[in-house]
Design an enzyme around this catalytic site. Structure first.
Site, short mmCIF file in Angstrom:
data_model
loop_
_atom_site.label_atom_id
_atom_site.label_comp_id
_atom_site.label_asym_id
_atom_site.label_seq_id
_atom_site.Cartn_x
_atom_site.Cartn_y
_atom_site.Cartn_z
N THR A 100 -17.64 83.94 47.19
CA THR A 100 -18.44 83.20 46.24
C THR A 100 -19.31 84.14 45.39
O THR A 100 -19.43 85.32 45.69
CB THR A 100 -19.39 82.22 46.96
N CYS A 101 -19.91 83.58 44.36
CA CYS A 101 -20.82 84.36 43.52
C CYS A 101 -22.21 84.48 44.15
O CYS A 101 -23.11 85.04 43.54
CB CYS A 101 -20.97 83.69 42.14
N ASP A 102 -22.40 83.92 45.32
CA ASP A 102 -23.73 83.87 45.92
C ASP A 102 -24.08 85.20 46.58
O ASP A 102 -23.33 85.70 47.41
CB ASP A 102 -23.76 82.75 46.97
#
Lengths: 376, 376
Positions: free
Chosen positions: B323-325
């Protein structure tokens, strides 16, 4: 907390916590960004809240979209966006997902290393790529790790490699850190970007675009500067580092676009003490870290909480979720002041929860269902 | 990693990570618990992995079930358990959920404070309750917080209150901490339990049951003692503190019952460096904290990872999710040694992932689907 949300919740009868998002607030936020940065394209960060109602509203308003996966690309398309308004902004992509995105018409991709450039060159020939660089995130409530982006010094090599492989090396992106409360944070990052532009120019590659990222805050317990203040600071920074040759710019607000549009209604399940002499009470809600409030991890985001007993004397509380998991405690290191009169069964309103809540919810941890959502 | 799982994965063609659980291993684990603690009833902690196949197998073997919610109670019943084999073990329950459980026939409930006792007395009149006490959790890889349980000194008041309200105050529970590697940990907790038994006895309340909780470990990177070793240590501790009047006992294994039965297959999405001189590489997988590996939070659980290149020279890696997290990084503080030859597209096997993975997965964070699961 808007009158429309208040009215909606008054009529709600079901059991369990829910998120209610007021689309009027999202509309106002979009218009505020468009006004504050009139020459900048808005690419809404779909991951913040991918509800079809939100995407359809923003698509109709003219927004573009920053997608983290093929599913998010498909959702933006289904909401009415065209493929030329979608950026595949995740720097971590399977090559077959790049191919799927390319087949759907997407032509703009983020990269941060040579290997990712090579995937794009094979699976999305001729596409535009921008290179994400690391920035220091000072001033952010939630500084980003080194997970996405490369050191600025490496960016020209990455972009030159893209250029050699027939891609359009179009620009540079960065992220100043989530919930960035200092509008000057963009200035330092843009100095690095300008250096990458110069170095690429010397190699015969003319970059044209700066992706200014997200980081625009939502109001939690502390006040935050207005979008207008951010817009002015960013424009001044662009002038300082690019003079009269300001490049094309895009922003990727997520939290800043929708955080303040949402409210979670939750219920107090238990109020107790561990022994009779404790001066800190434990307040257990029917929502916790695994029901959508994942951003309370490390007590990072401190949401404003309203109760039906606001105005009564306050007492320090540990706030925890309903699961048996010991990690499902939201505020403990720094206890949260809640009315001493708070009782089991009271409904609480957790504000500023429009972003990064519903999609974080677990599928069924401890058997609890995912967070219900309403977009009104 | 069993031959059956290996064979299953060889035939699998779909994209994306998946969890495969070998039910034969679950059966072996159940029989090992039953043999190591022959006078103790096993209440499988449904939250560890509530797959219908697992519940049906355990129900058929004669297991009882520890449920964290009404949904988990319903799932245990659907799998063939009878209501008298179900404990509602969560100390944080809505009163209407107690009423639902009571309507389904459940008569055994956990409490840790007066307010919870009063809910049970109203919604489940005459039921049996046990009081959970806090214990110190020394020796656990994942010590529990103070979230569930009260100080032992408070327990007699809680149980006496239950008794006065017409409930059967039946006993005491505790939890020695998750992934407890020291079989002697039960000894200290049982000393506290015996004191609660004595105090209640002096008040005319004869307790009859000790819930020894979970905490039984699964093998991750380090070896763990056998179930037989735990069984002997617990029996000795019971003898030490209760002499010849050993009470009825139950255990609630979750991780210890199913952790080692499961393997996650994942794919390497990207291997990169942040600058050319870094000596630690970043390895990004198609599964991360939000896809089911939530227990890597704070790098708590360190899973064994097998690669097709095991045997090659190793290099330190940061391991992160897709994810981009920025929080979606699994091992960074203490980098993980993986083969230097590891490449994008390689399939990895993450072992010991049968417990606390699938149900933690987010509904759709970043648009990624929940973890696929197969129970064979």
């Amino acid at each position: 907390m808007t009158a429309r949300i208040r009215q909606f919740l008054r009529k709600r009868a079901e059991d369990g916590p829910c998120l209610v998002v007021d689309l009027d607030v999202v509309r106002e936020n979009y218009l505020a960004f468009a006004k504050a940065l009139p020459d900048t394209k808005v690419f809404y960060a779909v991951k913040a809240n991918p509800a079809p109602e939100v995407l359809a509203l923003l698509a109709a308003l003219g927004s573009s979209f920053d997608a983290a996966s093929v599913t998010e690309i498909e959702m933006a398309l289904a909401a009415g966006a065209t493929a030329d308004r979608i950026s595949f902004g995740n720097t971590i992509k399977k090559e077959r997902d790049v191919a799927r995105a390319y087949a759907l018409g997407v032509r703009l991709y983020a990269v941060d290393c040579i290997a990712e450039v090579e995937k794009i060159a094979r699976a999305a020939p001729g596409a535009r790529v921008f290179c994400r660089i690391l920035s220091d995130c000072v001033g952010a409530e939630w500084p980003l790790s080194r997970k996405c982006g490369c050191e600025p010094a490496m960016a020209p090599d990455v972009l030159e490699h893209a250029h050699r492989l027939g891609l359009t090396a179009c620009g540079v992106s960065f992220h100043v850190g989530s919930q960035q409360r200092n509008p000057q944070a963009w200035d330092r990052a843009l100095a690095s970007v300008a250096a990458v532009f110069r170095e690429c120019g010397e190699r015969g590659i003319n970059l044209a675009m700066v992706n200014l990222g997200g980081g625009f805050p939502t109001r939690y317990l502390k006040n935050v500067p207005t979008v207008k203040t951010y817009g002015s600071a960013i424009f001044r920074a662009l002038r300082r580092h690019f003079g009269n040759r300001i490049p094309e710019t895009i922003i990727e607000p997520g939290r800043g676009m929708i955080g303040n549009a949402g409210v979670i209604e939750a219920e107090v399940v238990l109020v107790s003490k561990k022994n009779e002499n404790d001066d800190v009470r434990w307040v257990y809600l029917d929502i916790g870290k695994f029901g959508g409030l994942a951003e309370t991890m490390d007590e990072s985001i401190r949401y404003p909480i309203r109760t039906p007993r606001d105005g009564d004397d306050l007492a320090p509380c540990v706030i925890a979720g309903p699961t048996c998991d010991s990690a499902d405690v939201m505020y403990e290191r720094e206890p949260y002041a809640l009315p001493i009169s708070l009782e089991i069964g009271d409904k609480l309103l957790i504000e500023g929860t429009g972003a990064y809540t519903a999609t974080y919810a677990s599928v069924a941890f401890n058997g609890f269902p995912p967070l219900k959502t309403y977009h009104i």
